[in-house]
Write a protein that holds these residues in place. Structure first.
Motif, PDB file in Angstrom:
ATOM      1  N   SER A  53      -7.122  21.587  -6.314  1.00 49.82           N
ATOM      2  CA  SER A  53      -7.630  22.811  -6.832  1.00 49.82           C
ATOM      3  C   SER A  53      -7.863  23.039  -8.205  1.00 49.82           C
ATOM      4  O   SER A  53      -8.664  23.737  -8.929  1.00 49.82           O
ATOM      5  N   THR A  54      -7.096  22.281  -9.086  1.00 55.88           N
ATOM      6  CA  THR A  54      -7.443  22.115 -10.656  1.00 55.88           C
ATOM      7  C   THR A  54      -8.851  21.655 -10.751  1.00 55.88           C
ATOM      8  O   THR A  54      -9.468  22.005 -11.488  1.00 55.88           O
TER       9      THR A  54
ATOM     10  N   SER B  57      -5.323  27.022  -7.953  1.00 52.22           N
ATOM     11  CA  SER B  57      -5.251  26.865  -9.224  1.00 52.22           C
ATOM     12  C   SER B  57      -5.848  28.215  -9.739  1.00 52.22           C
ATOM     13  O   SER B  57      -7.069  28.623  -9.114  1.00 52.22           O
TER      14      SER B  57
ATOM     15  N   ASP C  76      -3.286  20.241  -4.573  1.00 53.50           N
ATOM     16  CA  ASP C  76      -2.679  20.520  -5.999  1.00 53.50           C
ATOM     17  C   ASP C  76      -3.690  20.173  -6.932  1.00 53.50           C
ATOM     18  O   ASP C  76      -4.433  20.803  -7.672  1.00 53.50           O
ATOM     19  N   ALA C  77      -3.911  18.797  -7.063  1.00 52.07           N
ATOM     20  CA  ALA C  77      -5.130  18.208  -7.976  1.00 52.07           C
ATOM     21  C   ALA C  77      -6.363  18.674  -7.704  1.00 52.07           C
ATOM     22  O   ALA C  77      -7.066  18.982  -8.749  1.00 52.07           O
TER      23      ALA C  77
ATOM     24  N   ALA D 179      -0.478  19.164 -13.063  1.00 47.95           N
ATOM     25  CA  ALA D 179      -1.461  19.463 -12.221  1.00 47.95           C
ATOM     26  C   ALA D 179      -1.515  18.973 -10.900  1.00 47.95           C
ATOM     27  O   ALA D 179      -2.102  19.318  -9.863  1.00 47.95           O
TER      28      ALA D 179
HETATM   29 MG    MG Z   1      -3.042  21.753  -9.592  1.00 51.84          MG
END
Ligand code: MG
Ligand code: ADP
Length: 315
Positions: free
Chosen positions: A267-268, A220, A264-265, A156
């Motif tokens: 959005s998860t 995500s 990235d992190a 993730a």
């Molecule tokens: Mg992510």
């Protein structure tokens, strides 16, 4: 039914950049996704960027027996490279910051959820795996990683981290403008504005078009990797509290900021939090904005974004 789509598309962007002097572009299937890099650099620099992606994949992929993460997961070593240590440290920070919704030790669960063979794990298997998920066991001391017997999955956050490293590399090699797209983890850099399509979930259409300059965006989505059984959709973002795919009122979360690992992190994390909490979370994160699509396909976004017709623009 199995699906794997990229949530962000670059509308005309590559054509735009290539129409100016000496821009190069290439696409390869890497990092389990489609990677396209376009920049005003020579071909050697561009192929160096892909080589860098491959190098990082070799370090971070939990699926690759030869990676540093796999060696850590097998308990064979505690010493890792500087980059791997840095990424694990970031992932532990985000795990703590999300109150454990994001958990870098999710590996025992992500291996159980087999999207290729579309198998729903048994309750017992899930309960057993849940016992070995705990980000608080992981400690990083320099380049030494103590896993406490836990197993790491950086799926993730790794693509975002690699995106940041590719950006650094391209700039160091003289690139002034470009687009890095690691399977929907996008960084546009330079003084040009690009149109980024935000996918409508379960469709090839765009729900919105985001105008972006010198920023990263990461989406995500619960529709990105999933299978359907007995009318239930099982997707790839797992709730570390239940061991099952996160029950979220969000179908898609796009986070926009300056750091792609964070985008990235986060959005998860937004998918895991759900709409109301995620809006609050991003509003309270300095330098970050977000765009959400909920289960009724309604679009919402943070205060730093305004809508003009079909376009979403950062203020
Ligand atoms: Mg992510
Ligand atoms: P994608 O990589 O498909 O664009 P994400 O960035 O949302 O999507 O990452 C999903 C991946 O993260 C999963 O495939 C899995 O490897 C990992 N993962 C799933 N659930 C969690 C979680 N709760 N915390 C941390 N990582 C997770």
């Amino acid at each position: 039914m199995k699906k794997y789509v990229s949530s962000i598309s670059l509308i005309l962007a590559i054509g735009l950049l290539c129409s100016c002097n000496s821009a190069n572009t290439a696409t390869e299937f890497l990092l389990d996704t489609v990677v396209t890099i376009t920049a005003d650099c020579d071909e050697e620099t561009l192929s160096g960027a892909f080589a860098l992606c491959r190098e990082y994949d070799k370090l971070f992929s939990a699926k690759d027996d030869g990676s540093e993460i796999s060696a850590l997961n097998r308990g064979e070593t505690k010493e890792v490279s500087k980059d791997t240590a840095e990424l694990i440290e970031k992932a532990t920070e985000y795990s703590a910051l999300s109150g454990g919704r994001f958990d870098l030790t999710i590996y025992p669960l992500t291996v159980l959820w087999d999207f290729k063979n579309e198998i729903v794990p048994s309750k017992d298997e899930i309960a057993a795996a849940l016992n070995s998920v705990d980000y608080e066991s992981v400690k990083v001391e320099g380049t030494r990683v103590i896993t406490g017997g836990k197993k790491i999955d950086l799926g993730a956050i790794a693509k975002g981290y690699i995106t940041d490293k590719v950006l650094e590399y391209l700039k160091e090699n003289g690139a002034k403008n470009g687009i890095i797209n690691l399977g929907g983890n996008v960084y546009v850099f330079g003084d040009k504005e690009y149109n980024i399509g935000i996918k409508k979930p379960y469709s090839e259409e765009n729900a919105a078009v985001l105008k972006l300059k010198n920023k990263t965006a990461s989406t995500s989505g619960v529709y990105e990797r999933y299978f359907e059984k007995d009318n239930i959709k099982y997707h790839h973002i797992i709730d570390p509290k239940t061991g099952y795919p996160a029950k979220s009122d969000l179908l898609s979360a796009t986070v926009i900021c300056d750091n792609s690992a964070m985008a990235d992190a986060f959005s998860t994390i937004c998918i895991l939090k759900g709409k109301e909490e995620a809006l609050d979370f991003i509003e309270n994160t300095k330098g970050a904005e977000a765009i959400f699509i909920d289960e009724t396909y309604k679009l919402s976004f943070t205060k730093g974004i305004k809508q003009e017709g079909e376009f979403l623009i950062l203020r």
